[in-house]
Design an enzyme around this catalytic site. Structure first.
Site, PDB file in Angstrom:
ATOM      1  CG  ASP A  37     -12.009  -9.532   3.087  1.00 57.27           C
ATOM      2  OD1 ASP A  37     -12.966  -9.844   3.498  1.00 57.27           O
ATOM      3  OD2 ASP A  37     -11.902  -8.155   3.183  1.00 57.27           O
ATOM      4  CB  CYS A  66     -28.589 -15.025  19.105  1.00 55.06           C
ATOM      5  SG  CYS A  66     -27.049 -14.026  19.009  1.00 55.06           S
ATOM      6  CB  CYS A 124     -32.292 -11.521  20.374  1.00 52.37           C
ATOM      7  SG  CYS A 124     -32.392  -9.851  19.933  1.00 52.37           S
ATOM      8  CB  CYS A 163     -19.660 -10.029  10.764  1.00 51.16           C
ATOM      9  SG  CYS A 163     -17.977 -10.518   9.984  1.00 51.16           S
ATOM     10  CB  CYS A 170      -1.068  -0.158   1.349  1.00 54.19           C
ATOM     11  SG  CYS A 170      -2.393   1.143   1.092  1.00 54.19           S
ATOM     12  NE  ARG A 185      -8.566   5.962   4.355  1.00 61.13           N
ATOM     13  CZ  ARG A 185      -8.491   4.852   4.119  1.00 61.13           C
ATOM     14  NH1 ARG A 185      -8.644   4.115   5.232  1.00 61.13           N
ATOM     15  NH2 ARG A 185      -8.296   4.137   2.712  1.00 61.13           N
ATOM     16  N   GLY A 203      -4.248  -4.156   0.724  1.00 62.39           N
ATOM     17  CA  GLY A 203      -3.635  -3.161   0.416  1.00 62.39           C
ATOM     18  C   GLY A 203      -4.162  -2.063  -0.423  1.00 62.39           C
ATOM     19  CB  CYS A 244     -24.805  -8.176  21.072  1.00 59.29           C
ATOM     20  SG  CYS A 244     -26.727  -8.538  21.711  1.00 59.29           S
ATOM     21  CB  CYS A 275      -5.075   3.369   7.260  1.00 60.58           C
ATOM     22  SG  CYS A 275      -5.409   3.919   5.574  1.00 60.58           S
TER      23      CYS A 275
END
Length: 373
Positions: A271, A311, A314, A324, A15, A134, A66, A343, A19
């Site tokens: 990723d 969960c 909920c 995620c 890169c 950044r 990158g 959460c 950052c």
């Protein structure tokens, strides 16, 4: 055969910016080889050839780093040439590229325009916040340079989205950040990824909950007043309320067999997990059909299905679906997944905004372009 979409890192983690929160730099520290260098023509050809042999109806190429623009215009011109060579069945091809927007040459823009690339450009809110994290290689802020790049994208009629990473500083300035970005029309607010195995201090759940509430009301005001600004997460929740499926993978409730290709051809399922233990194989030795059926993929997907008992009862689980997997990663490696670190944020949002979200769902949902994961 299914449609295929892959994410490609043509220069690995290389890169031209520094950052302060780069999640891929953290991943590089947690694997044997940090940076795999630049992709060879042979590896690119293997990817393209095997993608068109495997895919049906549609093939999607997304480039990330990158900084993927460091691969240069010749790399992307070669991509387009190889697509013409191997797309004998006339499949639909989609191109996307995520960039820091720091240094894109006129020659590169011409190639991206030719290929119909959608660009995801990273801007973290307003100038003061963006320039605090950044940074270029000399430690200088990059905000004004990125805005100049966006002006050039507009002049070239190249479509773009904005990607904004949300940490505590952005969360504390929700209105200012939304105001600074809303003119770009298509926004994605990404919760800052915590480094593997470290205490969760980058994004406080209550701050993020307050951020979601504040931005949502600005989004809803614009939506209702005919000045729609797309915010990916809110668009996805509306889609679920309308009986559809979310396109954002973090809202699907399970991981899937994705293809993240490092510059040497190594393939990983995500990723966020380009780590030695999750390597599926290498595209130079295996095709996509074989890669999709590896034991690594089966185990990766299976582990994502674990749901915290809290969960299941909920009232918001239908919309959140546990979030995620990376946000459920335990601080100690090898332990079972835990309750999503955000959460509390989601509970705060739904308790405050569910009624208005439902009202918006009764209005027509404007069509949005493809956005980035």
């Amino acid at each position: 055969m299914p449609a295929i979409s892959m994410m490609i890192k043509p220069v690995s983690g290389a890169c031209n910016m520094r950052c302060t929160y780069c999640f891929y730099a953290d991943e590089a520290k947690n694997r044997t080889v940090g940076c795999y260098g630049s992709m060879t023509e042979e590896t690119l050809e293997a990817i393209v050839r095997k993608a068109f042999a495997f895919g049906d109806q549609q093939v999607g190429f997304t480039f990330q780093g990158g900084e993927p623009t460091l691969a240069g215009p010749a790399f992307y011109q070669n991509l387009l040439r190889l697509e013409r060579k191997y797309n004998s069945r006339g499949l639909t091809v989609q191109h996307a590229l995520q960039t820091n927007g720091y240094c894109l040459s006129d020659e590169l823009l011409a190639v991206l325009k030719e290929g119909g690339f959608l660009l995801g450009v990273s801007i973290d809110g307003n100038e003061a916040i963006h320039d605090s994290r950044r940074l270029d290689q000399n430690g200088n802020g990059t905000y004004r340079q990125v805005l100049r790049t966006i002006d050039r994208l507009k002049a070239a009629k190249i479509d773009y989205n904005i990607l904004c990473v949300v940490d505590n500083a952005v969360a504390d300035n929700a209105d200012a950040c939304y105001q600074a970005l809303r003119e770009h029309r298509y926004l994605q607010f990404i919760p800052c990824i915590e480094p593997f195995g470290q205490e969760r201090t980058v994004l406080d759940p209550r701050k993020y909950g307050e951020f979601l509430i504040a931005v949502f009301h600005r989004y809803a005001d614009d939506y209702e007043n005919g000045h729609y600004t797309s915010v990916r997460t809110f668009d996805n929740w509306l889609q679920v309320l309308l009986g559809g499926q979310p396109e954002e993978c973090s809202l699907r409730g399970r991981c899937s067999s994705n293809f993240l290709l490092e510059s040497n051809g190594d393939v990983f399922p995500c990723d966020f997990y380009a780590l030695d233990q999750w390597k599926m194989g290498n595209i130079n030795q295996l095709n996509f059909s074989r890669l999709a059926k590896t034991e690594t993929v089966r185990r990766f997907v299976e582990l994502s299905l674990a749901v915290d008992e809290r969960c299941r009862t909920c009232p918001w689980f239908r919309l959140c679906r546990g979030g995620c997997r990376r946000d459920r990663e335990p601080l100690v490696s090898g332990e079972p997944l835990v309750l999503n670190r955000l959460c509390e944020s989601h509970r705060m949002f739904f308790e405050a905004c569910a009624d208005r979200l439902k009202r918006l769902a009764s209005l027509p949902l404007p069509k949005s372009p493809v956005q980035f994961t």
